[in-house]
Motif scaffolding. Sequence first.
Motif, PDB file in Angstrom:
ATOM      1  N   PHE B 187      -8.015 -10.911  -5.503  1.00 41.57           N
ATOM      2  CA  PHE B 187      -8.736  -9.691  -6.666  1.00 41.57           C
ATOM      3  C   PHE B 187      -7.335  -9.206  -7.280  1.00 41.57           C
ATOM      4  O   PHE B 187      -7.668  -8.522  -8.449  1.00 41.57           O
ATOM      5  CB  PHE B 187      -9.750  -8.711  -5.978  1.00 41.57           C
ATOM      6  N   VAL B 188      -6.409  -9.197  -6.613  1.00 39.57           N
ATOM      7  CA  VAL B 188      -5.156  -8.398  -7.317  1.00 39.57           C
ATOM      8  C   VAL B 188      -4.838  -9.612  -8.527  1.00 39.57           C
ATOM      9  O   VAL B 188      -4.574  -9.259  -9.511  1.00 39.57           O
ATOM     10  CB  VAL B 188      -4.087  -8.131  -6.672  1.00 39.57           C
ATOM     11  N   ASP B 189      -4.923 -10.910  -7.952  1.00 42.36           N
ATOM     12  CA  ASP B 189      -4.503 -11.784  -8.763  1.00 42.36           C
ATOM     13  C   ASP B 189      -5.220 -11.981 -10.156  1.00 42.36           C
ATOM     14  O   ASP B 189      -5.030 -12.084 -11.226  1.00 42.36           O
ATOM     15  CB  ASP B 189      -4.499 -13.292  -8.305  1.00 42.36           C
ATOM     16  N   ALA B 190      -6.774 -11.734  -9.685  1.00 43.78           N
ATOM     17  CA  ALA B 190      -7.734 -11.637 -10.721  1.00 43.78           C
ATOM     18  C   ALA B 190      -7.549 -10.516 -11.651  1.00 43.78           C
ATOM     19  O   ALA B 190      -7.802 -10.821 -13.046  1.00 43.78           O
ATOM     20  CB  ALA B 190      -9.011 -11.586 -10.053  1.00 43.78           C
ATOM     21  N   ALA B 191      -7.107  -9.576 -11.129  1.00 43.79           N
ATOM     22  CA  ALA B 191      -6.946  -8.242 -12.041  1.00 43.79           C
ATOM     23  C   ALA B 191      -5.879  -8.687 -13.113  1.00 43.79           C
ATOM     24  O   ALA B 191      -5.929  -8.082 -14.278  1.00 43.79           O
ATOM     25  CB  ALA B 191      -6.805  -6.957 -11.366  1.00 43.79           C
ATOM     26  N   ARG B 192      -4.774  -9.052 -12.689  1.00 42.25           N
ATOM     27  CA  ARG B 192      -3.607  -9.378 -13.266  1.00 42.25           C
ATOM     28  C   ARG B 192      -3.945 -10.423 -14.249  1.00 42.25           C
ATOM     29  O   ARG B 192      -3.682 -10.219 -15.675  1.00 42.25           O
ATOM     30  CB  ARG B 192      -2.685 -10.022 -12.487  1.00 42.25           C
ATOM     31  N   SER B 193      -4.662 -11.487 -14.135  1.00 40.18           N
ATOM     32  CA  SER B 193      -5.117 -12.558 -14.902  1.00 40.18           C
ATOM     33  C   SER B 193      -5.819 -12.233 -16.116  1.00 40.18           C
ATOM     34  O   SER B 193      -6.141 -12.757 -16.933  1.00 40.18           O
ATOM     35  CB  SER B 193      -5.669 -13.759 -14.313  1.00 40.18           C
ATOM     36  N   ILE B 201      -3.955  -1.442 -11.852  1.00 37.79           N
ATOM     37  CA  ILE B 201      -3.917  -2.349 -10.614  1.00 37.79           C
ATOM     38  C   ILE B 201      -3.511  -1.362  -9.377  1.00 37.79           C
ATOM     39  O   ILE B 201      -4.138  -1.620  -8.259  1.00 37.79           O
ATOM     40  CB  ILE B 201      -2.838  -3.467 -10.915  1.00 37.79           C
ATOM     41  N   ILE B 202      -2.514  -0.795  -9.740  1.00 43.26           N
ATOM     42  CA  ILE B 202      -1.980   0.156  -8.527  1.00 43.26           C
ATOM     43  C   ILE B 202      -3.101   0.903  -7.994  1.00 43.26           C
ATOM     44  O   ILE B 202      -3.157   1.173  -6.964  1.00 43.26           O
ATOM     45  CB  ILE B 202      -0.680   0.876  -8.829  1.00 43.26           C
ATOM     46  N   PHE B 203      -3.624   1.979  -8.892  1.00 43.31           N
ATOM     47  CA  PHE B 203      -4.220   3.067  -8.568  1.00 43.31           C
ATOM     48  C   PHE B 203      -5.886   2.659  -8.221  1.00 43.31           C
ATOM     49  O   PHE B 203      -6.341   3.269  -7.653  1.00 43.31           O
ATOM     50  CB  PHE B 203      -4.234   4.148  -9.498  1.00 43.31           C
ATOM     51  N   ARG B 204      -6.291   1.436  -8.886  1.00 40.56           N
ATOM     52  CA  ARG B 204      -7.842   1.352  -8.963  1.00 40.56           C
ATOM     53  C   ARG B 204      -7.766   0.108  -7.923  1.00 40.56           C
ATOM     54  O   ARG B 204      -9.050   0.016  -7.498  1.00 40.56           O
ATOM     55  CB  ARG B 204      -8.304   0.532 -10.137  1.00 40.56           C
ATOM     56  N   HIS B 205      -6.993  -0.796  -7.635  1.00 40.27           N
ATOM     57  CA  HIS B 205      -6.932  -2.115  -6.968  1.00 40.27           C
ATOM     58  C   HIS B 205      -6.566  -1.947  -5.790  1.00 40.27           C
ATOM     59  O   HIS B 205      -6.967  -2.258  -4.573  1.00 40.27           O
ATOM     60  CB  HIS B 205      -7.045  -3.224  -7.561  1.00 40.27           C
ATOM     61  N   ILE B 206      -5.262  -1.626  -5.621  1.00 36.60           N
ATOM     62  CA  ILE B 206      -4.437  -1.688  -4.319  1.00 36.60           C
ATOM     63  C   ILE B 206      -4.651  -0.358  -3.604  1.00 36.60           C
ATOM     64  O   ILE B 206      -4.741  -0.360  -2.502  1.00 36.60           O
ATOM     65  CB  ILE B 206      -2.829  -2.103  -4.750  1.00 36.60           C
TER      66      ILE B 206
END
Lengths: 570, 296
Positions: B187-193, B201-206
């Motif tokens: 899901f982090v890769d997805a967010a990046r893509s 990404i840092i605050f909402r996903h990780i």
Amino acid sequence: MAVHSDTRFEANAASTDMFGKETTVMKQRLTRLAGAVAFGAALAVGAGAQAATPEYGGELRVVVGSDIPSYDGHIESTFGMIHPIRPFYSLLIRINPDNPSSPTDFVCDLCVGAVPEPTNDGKTYTFKIRKGVKFQDGQILTSADIKATFDKLFAPPEGIASNRKAYFAMIDRIETPDDETVVFQLKFPSGTFIPSIAMPFNFVYSKKDLETNGYTWHQTNINGTGPFRFAEHIQGSHVKGVKNPDYYHKGMPYLDGYTSIIAPKMSVRLQAIRGGQADIEFRGFPPKARDDLVKALGDKITVQESDWNCVLIVTPNHKMKPFDDPRVRRALSLAVDRYSGSEYLSKIAIVKTVGGVGFPGHPLASSPEYLEKNIAGYGRDIEANRAEAKRLLKEAGQENLKFTLHNRGVDQPYKVVGTWLIDQWKHVGLNVEQWVQPSTPFYATLRKQKDFQVSLDFNCQAVVNPIADISKFLPSGGANYAEFEDAELESIYKELLKTGDVKKQKELVQKYEKRVLDDLTSQFITLWWYKINPYRSYVNGWKIAPSHYLNQSLENIWIDKAEYKRQVGG
Amino acid sequence: MTTPEIGIGSNELPKKNNVWDHFVRMAKRQPLGTAGGLVVLLIAIMAVFAPWLAPYDPLEANFIYMLTPPDSQFLMGTDSFGRDLFSRIIYGARTALLIGFTCAIVGSATGLALGVASAYFGGYFDLIMQRVIDVFMAFPLIIMALAIVSIFGTGIDKVMIAITIPFIPRCARVVRSSALAVREMPFVDAARSIGYGHLRIIFRHIAPNVMAPFLIMLTAFMGEAILLEASLSYLGLGVQEPTPAWGLMLQGGEEFAESAPWVPIFPGLAITIAVFGFNLFGDAVRDALDPRLRSQ
């Protein structure tokens, strides 16, 4: 041995009871405490009564609550240096070691005969010097060494510090007509000359050492003529001295040697005496520590007590608003109940006596009656004092004043008195916080940053010499941190310095005192300290003085061997 | 309490669980944690309601009652200034909680941000960040706090800084190790893509996915902060008189340990119970958030 108990300023018990509770418990407590003090006094008197012919031998173990900043008496002002180092050195004259509580009983140390009377209309003092006195390295002491020492003290070369230079302002020049004569020529007759010469910091150094090794050599090296010779100093641990076989006061010292154990924490020093690891501490313990030691060790402890030539002063910074307003400063002083403070703080701290600027009880000091009638904050009616304080604060627009009390990070008595003051000021609606700093940054704040609002400061002196001692309150005195100037105060002090007549001196001291404490309230006095020295009862010959700097040569101390064996064994 | 049966043929609707039910269930599952939670709650109540709970003004000296032993009027006795110890203990909870919560929250939140960022960016940023953290972590907590107090000075605000700073690297190190694993998740890769920014990404996903170690650190820090504040005040470097603070009260009572033992005993007990309570509570939080322990 003497137990001094000053009851002249005994305060009335507080009349109001915040909790509305019967005070029986506290009365019982006070009775028990009084009993303990009386018990201690009785022990001390008992110990004094059994004093017999001094015995030779043994080693004294002294605990000292401070490290040694340097060995040089001419630049230091701390007991941390005096207690371990003073026994290696001699003085020209000194306070009589057999009568150290007298502020006027001076005797010769390196001079012979009696302390000289002045000639030439009070402007010349001629001292005859002892023959055959040897420094630790074998040099023979002459008048040239005395001259070199006092030249360094009153007119040090540029860049060389002399902490008490101002005390010798009356000296014009020093002459040495021969090896055994020293003549002090003064600019004007001065009643402070002899007490200044007798100060325990005036270690006599060898002229050769000064000339060959330089004026800072004595900061890290020791070569004196005192009753003990330097053996070793392990930094942060101890200093050892051994008996000087060539000592000039015949038959002394009695001890084979001594060890000064450095122990900054009071609880460590206390437990060292209690556990038999040390014999004595010369600075002083609070009353509770005395009571605990007496309770635990009974007749193995002797207690000596004395008024102390030390006082805590409240110093407002006149350059900080609203402390530039004399009404605010006066209100701060009026809010303080010195009499109940004396009664209660003396049970938990090393403070006790209510007094003015001069050492209480000295002929030049104001009487309690005089202070009560003439100086703000000394009236017995604390409610009236506080009502006046509130009125002054209101008039100055400072009814809800909030400020910070700057204080030194030393429990006894600084933090205790600081906490007490904050409570006193709360009674007139002031909201005060405490800002505590360790000693070095504390003095940096007073001397360099000067960014405090109100600070506690102390005035601790050695020889009781009120005319010199009160220079602390003088803006130009060099040690006044209140940041103000006052021509009238300077003028009174100048006149005082040049007055030989005691009656006139007292008048001027009172005028000066009124100016400082009442008219300007430039600074004000809290309570004078009270010295309590509990120590192992096999230690004999030491007499308490009104200063922890005085009578520290250790030459007259001896150990009762039978008693030592009973207490410590071996 | 019995749980209603829900099944075929049952006409009863399921009862809604109330707070008490939750509490009882938790107390059964985590008795020590519940005890810890109750201690924390008690301290919080003391801190919030101090003016109503304390029988006397904690700052008011009354020398007539100096060193009075505990009795019906002064439940914990009085100190050398005649101040009521019970009132000072209650008000001391404010100092403890203020410092405990502030230092723990600020220290662990900053650590969270730095730890996640370090893991997310990797490379030189991670390398430098971790070496800096190594330097900070080389010092024991109290030594680091002492050094900071000696630079900034004493007082409640400076003490908070002194305690907060050593917490940051400790939290950052723990959070980073969890974040390294999360960073590799699809899901982090997805967010990046799809072009999300770094902060998002840092605050909402990780960050939400490393909450378990974060919360454990947070609760552990609270107990540690209270202990550190007490230690600094005991050494004379923390909060100053007349502020009621347990460590300061303990230090002031040292001199009277023999003749008036209640003066050091009660603040000492307060520190012990508070730290014990926070530690138990922290352990319970850890257990609750650890899936392996939770299944047991």
